[in-house]
Design a protein around this motif. Structure first.
Motif, PDB file in Angstrom:
ATOM      1  N   LEU A 232       0.829  -1.197   0.000  1.00 45.83           N
ATOM      2  CA  LEU A 232       0.000   0.000   0.000  1.00 45.83           C
ATOM      3  C   LEU A 232       0.869   1.255   0.000  1.00 45.83           C
ATOM      4  O   LEU A 232       1.981   1.255   0.526  1.00 45.83           O
ATOM      5  CB  LEU A 232      -0.903   0.038   1.239  1.00 45.83           C
ATOM      6  CG  LEU A 232      -2.184  -0.799   1.228  1.00 45.83           C
ATOM      7  CD1 LEU A 232      -2.871  -0.699   2.583  1.00 45.83           C
ATOM      8  CD2 LEU A 232      -3.140  -0.370   0.108  1.00 45.83           C
ATOM      9  N   VAL A 233       0.347   2.348  -0.546  1.00 44.47           N
ATOM     10  CA  VAL A 233       1.002   3.640  -0.412  1.00 44.47           C
ATOM     11  C   VAL A 233       0.915   4.037   1.065  1.00 44.47           C
ATOM     12  O   VAL A 233       0.125   3.470   1.830  1.00 44.47           O
ATOM     13  CB  VAL A 233       0.331   4.705  -1.313  1.00 44.47           C
ATOM     14  CG1 VAL A 233       0.425   4.319  -2.780  1.00 44.47           C
ATOM     15  CG2 VAL A 233      -1.124   4.917  -0.909  1.00 44.47           C
ATOM     16  N   PRO A 234       1.718   5.016   1.530  1.00 43.49           N
ATOM     17  CA  PRO A 234       1.781   5.332   2.968  1.00 43.49           C
ATOM     18  C   PRO A 234       0.448   5.657   3.631  1.00 43.49           C
ATOM     19  O   PRO A 234       0.300   5.467   4.835  1.00 43.49           O
ATOM     20  CB  PRO A 234       2.734   6.520   3.010  1.00 43.49           C
ATOM     21  CG  PRO A 234       3.636   6.306   1.832  1.00 43.49           C
ATOM     22  CD  PRO A 234       2.748   5.739   0.761  1.00 43.49           C
ATOM     23  N   THR A 235      -0.508   6.175   2.876  1.00 46.69           N
ATOM     24  CA  THR A 235      -1.831   6.456   3.455  1.00 46.69           C
ATOM     25  C   THR A 235      -2.908   5.604   2.777  1.00 46.69           C
ATOM     26  O   THR A 235      -4.059   6.028   2.636  1.00 46.69           O
ATOM     27  CB  THR A 235      -2.192   7.942   3.318  1.00 46.69           C
ATOM     28  OG1 THR A 235      -2.123   8.313   1.932  1.00 46.69           O
ATOM     29  CG2 THR A 235      -1.236   8.809   4.124  1.00 46.69           C
ATOM     30  N   GLY A 236      -2.518   4.393   2.385  1.00 51.40           N
ATOM     31  CA  GLY A 236      -3.431   3.525   1.654  1.00 51.40           C
ATOM     32  C   GLY A 236      -4.494   2.879   2.530  1.00 51.40           C
ATOM     33  O   GLY A 236      -4.470   2.971   3.769  1.00 51.40           O
ATOM     34  N   ASP A 237      -5.447   2.205   1.859  1.00 52.45           N
ATOM     35  CA  ASP A 237      -6.590   1.602   2.540  1.00 52.45           C
ATOM     36  C   ASP A 237      -6.720   0.128   2.179  1.00 52.45           C
ATOM     37  O   ASP A 237      -6.581  -0.258   1.006  1.00 52.45           O
ATOM     38  CB  ASP A 237      -7.882   2.318   2.144  1.00 52.45           C
ATOM     39  CG  ASP A 237      -7.915   3.757   2.617  1.00 52.45           C
ATOM     40  OD1 ASP A 237      -8.194   3.966   3.810  1.00 52.45           O
ATOM     41  OD2 ASP A 237      -7.636   4.664   1.800  1.00 52.45           O
ATOM     42  N   PHE A 238      -7.027  -0.680   3.182  1.00 53.61           N
ATOM     43  CA  PHE A 238      -7.297  -2.098   3.000  1.00 53.61           C
ATOM     44  C   PHE A 238      -8.717  -2.389   3.476  1.00 53.61           C
ATOM     45  O   PHE A 238      -9.122  -1.967   4.568  1.00 53.61           O
ATOM     46  CB  PHE A 238      -6.301  -2.934   3.809  1.00 53.61           C
ATOM     47  CG  PHE A 238      -6.627  -4.400   3.858  1.00 53.61           C
ATOM     48  CD1 PHE A 238      -6.388  -5.229   2.765  1.00 53.61           C
ATOM     49  CD2 PHE A 238      -7.168  -4.972   5.012  1.00 53.61           C
ATOM     50  CE1 PHE A 238      -6.697  -6.586   2.815  1.00 53.61           C
ATOM     51  CE2 PHE A 238      -7.468  -6.329   5.069  1.00 53.61           C
ATOM     52  CZ  PHE A 238      -7.229  -7.139   3.966  1.00 53.61           C
ATOM     53  N   PHE A 239      -9.473  -3.089   2.656  1.00 57.12           N
ATOM     54  CA  PHE A 239     -10.837  -3.487   3.008  1.00 57.12           C
ATOM     55  C   PHE A 239     -10.968  -4.993   2.829  1.00 57.12           C
ATOM     56  O   PHE A 239     -10.465  -5.556   1.848  1.00 57.12           O
ATOM     57  CB  PHE A 239     -11.862  -2.821   2.077  1.00 57.12           C
ATOM     58  CG  PHE A 239     -11.940  -1.321   2.166  1.00 57.12           C
ATOM     59  CD1 PHE A 239     -12.881  -0.697   2.970  1.00 57.12           C
ATOM     60  CD2 PHE A 239     -11.075  -0.529   1.418  1.00 57.12           C
ATOM     61  CE1 PHE A 239     -12.961   0.679   3.027  1.00 57.12           C
ATOM     62  CE2 PHE A 239     -11.148   0.851   1.468  1.00 57.12           C
ATOM     63  CZ  PHE A 239     -12.094   1.459   2.273  1.00 57.12           C
ATOM     64  N   ALA A 240     -11.677  -5.641   3.739  1.00 52.62           N
ATOM     65  CA  ALA A 240     -11.889  -7.081   3.589  1.00 52.62           C
ATOM     66  C   ALA A 240     -13.194  -7.497   4.242  1.00 52.62           C
ATOM     67  O   ALA A 240     -13.656  -6.884   5.216  1.00 52.62           O
ATOM     68  CB  ALA A 240     -10.738  -7.870   4.201  1.00 52.62           C
ATOM     69  N   GLU A 241     -13.768  -8.554   3.702  1.00 50.84           N
ATOM     70  CA  GLU A 241     -14.907  -9.192   4.346  1.00 50.84           C
ATOM     71  C   GLU A 241     -14.377 -10.105   5.451  1.00 50.84           C
ATOM     72  O   GLU A 241     -13.285 -10.666   5.326  1.00 50.84           O
ATOM     73  CB  GLU A 241     -15.710  -9.991   3.322  1.00 50.84           C
ATOM     74  CG  GLU A 241     -17.037 -10.507   3.847  1.00 50.84           C
ATOM     75  CD  GLU A 241     -17.947 -11.021   2.738  1.00 50.84           C
ATOM     76  OE1 GLU A 241     -18.603 -12.050   2.971  1.00 50.84           O
ATOM     77  OE2 GLU A 241     -17.985 -10.404   1.653  1.00 50.84           O
ATOM     78  N   ILE A 242     -15.153 -10.243   6.523  1.00 47.56           N
ATOM     79  CA  ILE A 242     -14.750 -11.101   7.642  1.00 47.56           C
ATOM     80  C   ILE A 242     -15.937 -11.952   8.069  1.00 47.56           C
ATOM     81  O   ILE A 242     -17.090 -11.674   7.713  1.00 47.56           O
ATOM     82  CB  ILE A 242     -14.243 -10.286   8.853  1.00 47.56           C
ATOM     83  CG1 ILE A 242     -15.347  -9.374   9.400  1.00 47.56           C
ATOM     84  CG2 ILE A 242     -13.018  -9.465   8.470  1.00 47.56           C
ATOM     85  CD1 ILE A 242     -14.979  -8.626  10.671  1.00 47.56           C
ATOM     86  N   GLY A 243     -15.672 -12.987   8.876  1.00 53.31           N
ATOM     87  CA  GLY A 243     -16.747 -13.794   9.438  1.00 53.31           C
ATOM     88  C   GLY A 243     -17.507 -13.023  10.497  1.00 53.31           C
ATOM     89  O   GLY A 243     -16.958 -12.139  11.168  1.00 53.31           O
TER      90      GLY A 243
END
Length: 284
Positions: A232-243
């Motif tokens: 990711l870039v330094p201010t990047g975002d990660f999104f994920a589905e979870i249980g």
């Protein structure tokens, strides 16, 4: 012998599904989707008879659903975010909860221009293609470890005229050396100990490698947490589905690995923990 009306066929199909232990409402779903009808069109055809070819096709589909095969695999496609996506046993069937994940990405990521986005474990391509269609200027990459899944996703992208970049391989390995503004994923997150509670059709028909993960279903979140700052870039975002029961555990994984990051768990429409968002904080 008099031909049966659509209404009579539907009523008989509902009884057949109920006797087979399946959802009776799948009869209407098969009738609508198989004939490309909207509900109002179905009602208009209630008193009419299906052609022999239509009847034969419907009964064949009904038999497969009664035997436990998911209706989406029987039809060969599933709806997602207002579009139809081809699905096969090589891909998971996209679900409404994942639509909520896409909606969250679109709400949070406000970059109107060429944000670099990657969908890891794309399956049918539902997330990647939808993001590209909703944000045409974004540069979207889609990866999967399965060649068969990538082939399905590429067909969906081509049919829906979405220009994506494709890569096959494990997690983020296929894009080593690249950095993204957004990483999104619906990874495997089911613990095998949960199998007795799962729907039989899911266990029998959907791809195992897209369902199950080690370490109580948390393995992929642990792996992502270790590499996000690399991809990711330094201010990047990660999104994920979870249980639905994993919110606290997944949040803890990312907070331990990335103490400065903002980590947010979001519930789905049913009030269950279903998504996580990790926003990296710039150290500069």
């Amino acid at each position: 012998m008099a031909k049966q009306t659509v209404l009579a066929i539907l009523q008989a199909a509902k009884q057949q599904l109920q006797m087979a232990g399946q959802d009776p409402e799948l009869a209407q779903y098969l009738m609508l989707e198989g004939n490309q009808w909207r509900f109002t069109e179905l009602v208009q055809h209630y008193r009419e008879a299906l052609s022999p070819i239509q009847t034969q096709a419907f009964q064949a589909q009904l038999a497969r659903v009664c035997a436990g095969e998911p209706a989406q695999y029987v039809l060969g496609y599933a709806p997602f975010y207002g579009r139809e996506f081809q699905v096969t046993p090589a891909t998971l069937i996209p679900r409404p909860e994942t639509e909520e994940l896409v909606e969250w990405v679109l709400q949070v990521v406000q970059q109107p221009t060429t944000a670099k986005v990657i969908d890891v474990g794309t399956g049918s391509g539902a997330i990647a293609v939808t993001l590209k269609k909703e944000r045409p200027t974004w540069l979207v990459t889609a990866t999967d470890i399965s060649d068969a899944a990538i082939a399905v996703a590429q067909k969906n992208a081509q049919r829906l005229t979405a220009q994506l970049t494709w890569a096959t391989g494990d997690l983020l390995a296929p894009v080593t050396g690249q950095r993204f503004d957004v990483i999104v994923s619906n990874p495997p997150y089911i613990d095998r100990t949960e199998m007795p509670e799962m729907d039989t059709s899911v266990k029998r028909y959907e791809p195992e490698q897209a369902l199950y993960a080690a370490d109580h279903g948390l393995a992929f979140y642990q792996r992502f947490a270790q590499v996000l700052t690399t991809y990711l870039v330094p201010t990047g975002d990660f999104f994920a589905e979870i249980g639905y029961h994993q919110g606290a555990a997944v949040k803890r994984i990312f907070k331990q690995a990335l103490p400065d990051a903002q980590v947010t768990v979001k519930s789905d429409i049913n009030g269950h923990d279903r998504m996580i968002h990790v926003h990296l904080a710039s150290k500069g």
